[in-house]
Design an enzyme around this catalytic site. Structure first.
Site, PDB file in Angstrom:
ATOM      1  N   CYS A 101      35.459  40.387  65.725  1.00 50.73           N
ATOM      2  CA  CYS A 101      34.043  40.782  66.226  1.00 50.73           C
ATOM      3  C   CYS A 101      33.092  40.881  65.347  1.00 50.73           C
ATOM      4  CB  CYS A 101      34.656  42.076  67.020  1.00 50.73           C
ATOM      5  SG  CYS A 101      36.230  42.014  67.413  1.00 50.73           S
ATOM      6  N   TYR A 143      38.804  34.446  45.262  1.00 55.23           N
ATOM      7  CA  TYR A 143      38.217  35.464  46.062  1.00 55.23           C
ATOM      8  C   TYR A 143      38.220  35.236  47.593  1.00 55.23           C
ATOM      9  CZ  TYR A 143      36.212  36.016  41.243  1.00 55.23           C
ATOM     10  OH  TYR A 143      36.316  36.291  39.740  1.00 55.23           O
TER      11      TYR A 143
HETATM   12  N1  LLP Z   1      35.399  39.116  33.731  1.00 55.93           N
HETATM   13  C1  LLP Z   1      34.918  40.106  34.341  1.00 55.93           C
HETATM   14  C2  LLP Z   1      34.552  41.549  33.774  1.00 55.93           C
HETATM   15  C3  LLP Z   1      34.659  40.112  35.723  1.00 55.93           C
HETATM   16  O1  LLP Z   1      34.017  41.038  36.230  1.00 55.93           O
HETATM   17  C4  LLP Z   1      34.850  38.788  36.486  1.00 55.93           C
HETATM   18  C5  LLP Z   1      34.349  38.704  38.077  1.00 55.93           C
HETATM   19  C6  LLP Z   1      35.275  37.917  35.880  1.00 55.93           C
HETATM   20  C7  LLP Z   1      35.587  37.876  34.530  1.00 55.93           C
HETATM   21  C8  LLP Z   1      35.529  36.477  36.400  1.00 55.93           C
HETATM   22  O2  LLP Z   1      34.502  35.725  36.773  1.00 55.93           O
HETATM   23  P1  LLP Z   1      34.579  34.436  37.190  1.00 55.93           P
HETATM   24  O3  LLP Z   1      35.201  33.531  36.065  1.00 55.93           O
HETATM   25  O4  LLP Z   1      35.526  34.265  38.628  1.00 55.93           O
HETATM   26  O5  LLP Z   1      33.201  34.066  37.652  1.00 55.93           O
HETATM   27  N2  LLP Z   1      33.723  37.925  44.984  1.00 55.93           N
HETATM   28  C9  LLP Z   1      32.759  37.093  44.432  1.00 55.93           C
HETATM   29  C10 LLP Z   1      32.819  36.939  42.825  1.00 55.93           C
HETATM   30  C11 LLP Z   1      33.081  38.429  42.317  1.00 55.93           C
HETATM   31  C12 LLP Z   1      33.208  38.126  40.588  1.00 55.93           C
HETATM   32  C13 LLP Z   1      33.721  39.616  39.990  1.00 55.93           C
HETATM   33  N3  LLP Z   1      33.946  39.723  38.507  1.00 55.93           N
HETATM   34  C14 LLP Z   1      32.597  35.697  44.994  1.00 55.93           C
HETATM   35  O6  LLP Z   1      33.436  35.426  46.007  1.00 55.93           O
HETATM   36  O7  LLP Z   1      31.867  34.943  44.588  1.00 55.93           O
END
Ligand code: LLP
Length: 417
Positions: free
Chosen positions: A346, A375
Site C-alpha cells: 500500500c 541491495y
Molecule cells: N565499502 C563500504 C564502506 C560501503 O559503505 C559500501 C557500500 C561498499 C564498500 C560497497 O559498495 P558497492 O561496491 O556495492 O557500490 N543500497 C544502495 C547502495 C548502498 C551502498 C552502501 N555502501 C543501492 O541499492 O544502490
C-alpha cells in the site's frame, strides 16, 4: 533487454544457466530470488583479472548480498569480506570465511561489536572518528589485545551518483575529516593498544567516472606519505568499493578495466597491499527477482498496470533511488505494451517500472526483474506482513535452495502477548 550469458532465452523461455525460470517458479513458488553461481564467479574473475598487476586483496562487501551461499561462493575463490556490523561478521564467519580475511567497517560500531570483532581476530577494524579510536583502544586494553586499525578518511570528493549513495563528501557522516588528521596521528601515541595498519576510503556506490577515484586516491596518497613521515608503517591502502554495473542497457557501466588502468599506475609504486571492497559489482547481475503477474488492469486515462506478487518489500531500489531494473517476461513475447509494473504494497512508490514498454504477458505469467542481486534481498522487509522470499542458486543444471521462504509463524515468533 539486458543480455547476459547467465540469464538468456532458450527457445522462448528465459533460463538461468541451464534451468528454466518457469520450472523454478513451479518448484519454489514466487516471489523468488534466482542467483547464477557462475555469474558470481565470472564477475569476481573479471575483477581480479583487471587488477592482476597490482598486489591487492579483494574483500567482498557483504552488505550487497549476505546470503551465506553467495559469501561462500566468493570466499572459495579466495575473496575476503568487508562487514559492517556484528551481524554481517557473524554471517561471514558462518559462511566459513577465515577471520584474517575479514575487515570490519561501520560509522557507528557498538562496544559489543568491537569486542566481537577483536575476539574473532579480524584483519582490521576501520575507524571513523577520534572517539571511536579511543573506544577501540579501551576495549582492546580490557581484552589484553592490540587492535589493528585503519582510519577511514573522508576525502571530500563528491562522486556523481545518486545523492543517497555518495559517501566521500564532507557533508556526509562518513570518515574522518582531512583537517582532523594531524590530531588523529598524534592521538596514536596515547593509544597503546592500537596499531595503525591501514588508510581507507569509500566514496560512494555505482560511480561511473574513474576520475572521482583518482581525485580521492590523490588525497589518500598524500595522507599515506604524511603518515610514513610520521613513522607509521602502513600495510594497507583501502580504496573502497563503488564500481558500477549496468542496470539499463541504454546506460552501460564503465568497464572495470578503465578503473584499473587509472588506479594501477598510481598505486603500484607504493609497495603496499591495496584493498578493494566491491559489493554491487560482484553480485548485482547474478540474480533476478522472479514474480508472477496477478492481475492486469487499466484506467480511463489509458494507463495500464501489471500487478505482480513481488513488491518494494523485496526490491526497494526503484522506490528509494528511482533506480532502473529491466523487466523481462519469462515466456518471450514480441509485442510490448506501455505499462507500470507494480507490487501489492500500500504505497504508491511500490513499483518496478513506470510507463515502460513491457512484454505483452498475460495474467498468471512470470516476469523477471533483472539485476536484483545487490541491495535487494538484504534490504527486504516484513512491511505489510510480507514473508521474505525464498532464494535459489543455480549452477549449470543444478539448483539449490539457499534460503527458505519465511513462514507466517516466523512473522510473529519474537513477539509475546
Ligand atoms: N565499502 C563500504 C564502506 C560501503 O559503505 C559500501 C557500500 C561498499 C564498500 C560497497 O559498495 P558497492 O561496491 O556495492 O557500490 N543500497 C544502495 C547502495 C548502498 C551502498 C552502501 N555502501 C543501492 O541499492 O544502490
Amino acid at each position: 533487454m539486458l543480455d547476459s550469458n547467465f540469464f538468456h532465452y532458450t527457445g522462448t523461455t528465459l533460463c538461468c544457466d541451464e534451468v528454466s525460470l518457469e520450472e523454478l517458479a513451479t518448484t519454489f513458488g514466487t516471489p523468488l530470488f534466482v542467483t547464477s553461481r557462475r555469474s558470481l564467479i565470472d564477475s569476481y574473475q573479471i575483477f581480479e583479472l583487471a587488477f592482476k598487476l597490482l598486489p591487492h586483496f579483494t574483500c567482498y562487501s557483504v552488505k550487497a548480498n549476505y546470503n551465506l551461499s553467495v559469501i561462500r561462493t566468493l570466499s572459495e575463490l579466495g575473496c575476503g569480506c568487508d562487514v559492517n556490523s556484528g551481524g554481517e561478521l557473524y554471517r561471514a564467519l558462518q559462511a566459513g570465511v577465515s577471520p584474517e580475511k575479514i575487515i570490519f567497517a561501520g560509522v557507528g560500531k557498538r562496544a559489543d561489536e568491537i569486542v566481537y570483532a577483536l575476539q574473532s581476530e579480524v584483519l582490521m577494524l576501520k575507524a571513523e572518528s577520534l572517539s571511536e579510536l579511543r573506544a577501540i583502544d579501551r576495549i582492546a586494553g580490557e581484552l589484553g589485545k592490540r587492535a589493528a586499525v585503519a582510519i577511514r578518511i573522508n576525502p571530500n570528493v563528491t562522486a556523481e551518483t545518486h545523492p543517497y549513495i555518495t559517501t566521500g563528501d564532507s557533508k556526509e557522516k562518513f570518515g574522518i575529516d582531512e583537517l582532523e588528521l594531524p590530531s588523529v596521528f598524534s592521538l596514536f601515541s596515547q593509544l597503546p593498544n592500537l596499531k595503525l595498519v591501514g588508510l581507507d576510503m569509500h566514496i560512494g556506490s555505482q560511480i561511473f567516472d574513474p576520475e572521482f577515484y583518482l581525485a580521492a586516491t590523490v588525497k589518500l596518497l598524500a595522507i599515506f606519505k604524511a603518515s610514513k613521515e610520521l613513522g607509521f608503517a602502513i600495510e594497507f591502502l583501502d580504496i573502497g568499493g563503488g564500481f558500477p554495473v549496468t542496470y539499463d542497457p541504454l546506460k552501460p557501466a564503465t568497464p572495470i578495466e578503465c578503473f584499473a588502468e587509472k588506479l594501477i599506475p598510481m598505486l603500484l609504486p607504493l609497495g603496499v597491499k591495496v584493498i578493494f571492497e566491491p559489493g554491487r559489482y560482484l553480485v548485482a547481475n547474478a540474480s533476478v527477482l522472479l514474480t508472477r503477474i496477478l492481475y492486469k488492469k487499466s484506467n480511463h486515462t489509458g494507463k495500464q498496470f501489471f500487478v505482480v506478487d513481488a513488491g518494494m518489500t523485496e526490491l526497494i531500489r526503484p522506490a528509494l533511488y528511482q533506480s532502473h531494473h529491466e523487466v523481462q517476461s519469462v515466456t518471450f513475447h514480441d509485442e510490448t505494451v506501455v505499462a507500470d509494473v507494480v507490487g501489492p504494497i500500500c504505497e504508491s512508490s511500490d513499483f518496478f517500472a513506470r510507463h515502460r514498454a513491457i512484454p505483452q504477458a498475460e495474467e498468471g505469467e512470470l516476469l523477471a526483474v533483472m539485476s536484483s542481486g545487490a541491495y535487494a534481498a538484504v534490504m527486504s522487509s516484513n512491511y505489510n506482513g510480507r514473508l521474505r522470499p525464498a532464494e535459489v542458486m543455480v549452477n549449470g543444471s543444478e539448483v539449490k535452495l539457499v534460503r527458505k521462504r519465511e513462514t507466517l509463524e516466523q512473522l510473529v515468533q519474537n513477539e509475546r502477548l
